[in-house]
Scaffold this active site. Structure first.
Site, mmCIF file in Angstrom:
data_model
loop_
_atom_site.group_PDB
_atom_site.id
_atom_site.type_symbol
_atom_site.label_atom_id
_atom_site.label_comp_id
_atom_site.label_asym_id
_atom_site.label_seq_id
_atom_site.Cartn_x
_atom_site.Cartn_y
_atom_site.Cartn_z
ATOM 1 N N LYS A 58 29.807 62.256 0.439
ATOM 2 C CA LYS A 58 29.436 61.920 1.762
ATOM 3 C C LYS A 58 30.701 61.070 2.485
ATOM 4 O O LYS A 58 31.056 61.066 3.304
ATOM 5 C CB LYS A 58 27.973 61.303 1.865
ATOM 6 N N GLN A 89 20.732 56.026 0.339
ATOM 7 C CA GLN A 89 20.654 57.350 -0.548
ATOM 8 C C GLN A 89 19.178 57.075 -1.433
ATOM 9 O O GLN A 89 19.012 55.993 -1.829
ATOM 10 C CB GLN A 89 21.823 57.175 -1.506
ATOM 11 N N ASP A 100 19.784 60.137 9.129
ATOM 12 C CA ASP A 100 19.255 61.052 7.847
ATOM 13 C C ASP A 100 17.800 61.559 8.781
ATOM 14 O O ASP A 100 17.114 62.625 8.301
ATOM 15 C CB ASP A 100 18.575 60.290 6.809
#
Ligand code: NAD
Length: 284
Positions: free
Chosen positions: A53, A97, A120
């Protein structure tokens, strides 16, 4: 007949190129967008995802801020890290994460992220916005799948779509996005008893179970579109999805490969969401 491959790698590359151009334009007279990526602990898979990412951000000119915290970090310390990033005006998107170490409540952490930085799309407000058909950040994996379906101009309206898997990050939002495009959606899961029958009657099948060969050739109707979200390792240690790709390819009309399918699109959509977070801020 062999299925046409929906090339996620190429499509992701196109998407990244568009973002790169936009960021380059922005950089002429403003600061560039910034994504904060928070990793807690040493989970090797998470470390790889985070690295990918950050690399993707660099490639398109988005700034990234890497917050690496030790595995024993307390929930309180992680929440204060998020609070600091929430208050930092130069940070546009925040990604924590998952999974998190067990002393930390994932839900609490997700709810602590500012809704307008939740790239997200996991915050309850963004989940609710999707469920209500309102604007908000949408989870990257199902958004990437929708782009893949758009890329083949697939007319979803009235089609039977089967989503296998009901997780909050893939299955459920996937089903809502397909429903929004007027597909008739069925969600299957580990307790579903007639999976083969459901799959056989489906025009589109999205498989997100994390189980190799969940979808086999005898379950697919000719010409169906098959989207493989899974990431697994086979007995030889090779990456594979949830679909018996080789056999299903002989029946399906379109199929996504693993690797090179949904994975690269997920990362591309994270960049799209980060750019969107930035642009929304400057629009107000
Ligand atoms: P999860 O474990 O949270 O959920 C799996 C779902 O599959 C559950 O709802 C379960 O009920 C269902 N399921 C399990 N076995 C089944 C079976 N035999 N038949 C029917 N349903 C079954 O997983 P997740 O987070 O949704 O991820 C699913 C897969 O997708 C994993 O392999 C994951 O690594 C992968 N993934 C890939 C990306 C990407 O970018 N490509 C992103 C997220 C997840």
């Amino acid at each position: 007949m062999t299925a046409k491959i929906i090339d996620g790698k190429a499509l992701a590359q196109d998407t990244r190129q568009e973002i790169k151009q936009r960021v380059s334009q922005i950089s002429k007279n403003q600061r560039v967008p910034c994504l904060a990526v928070v990793l807690v602990g040493e989970n090797p898979a998470s470390a790889v995802y985070v690295r990918n990412k950050i690399k993707a951000c660099e490639e398109v000119g988005i700034k990234s801020l890497f917050e690496k915290l030790p595995a024993e970090t307390s929930e309180k310390d992680l929440l204060s890290c998020i609070d600091r990033l929430n208050k930092d005006d130069t940070v546009d998107g925040i990604l924590v994460q998952l999974p998190l170490p067990k002393q930390i409540s994932e839900q609490k952490v997700i709810e602590a992220i500012r809704v307008d930085k939740d790239v997200d799309g996991f915050h309850l407000i963004n989940v609710g916005a999707l469920a209500s058909g309102l604007d908000g950040f949408r989870p990257c994996t199902p958004s990437g799948v929708m782009r893949m379906l758009e890329s083949i101009n697939y007319p979803l309206s009235g089609k039977h779509a089967l989503v296998i898997g009901r997780s909050n990050i893939v299955g459920k939002p996937m089903a809502l996005m397909l429903l929004e495009k007027n597909a008739t959606v069925t969600i299957a899961h580990s307790k579903t008893v007639n999976l083969k029958e459901l799959a056989k009657s489906s025009d589109i099948i999205v498989v997100a179970t994390g189980r190799q060969k969940t979808l086999t050739a005898d379950m697919v109707k000719p010409d169906a579109v098959v989207i493989d979200v899974g990431i697994n390792r086979d007995a030889q240690g090779k990456l594979c999805g949830d679909v018996d790709t080789e056999a299903v390819m002989q029946i399906a009309g379109h199929i996504t490969p693993v690797p090179g399918g949904v994975g690269p699109m997920t990362i591309a959509m994270l960049l799209v969401n980060t750019l969107q977070a930035y642009e929304r801020k400057f629009k107000d």
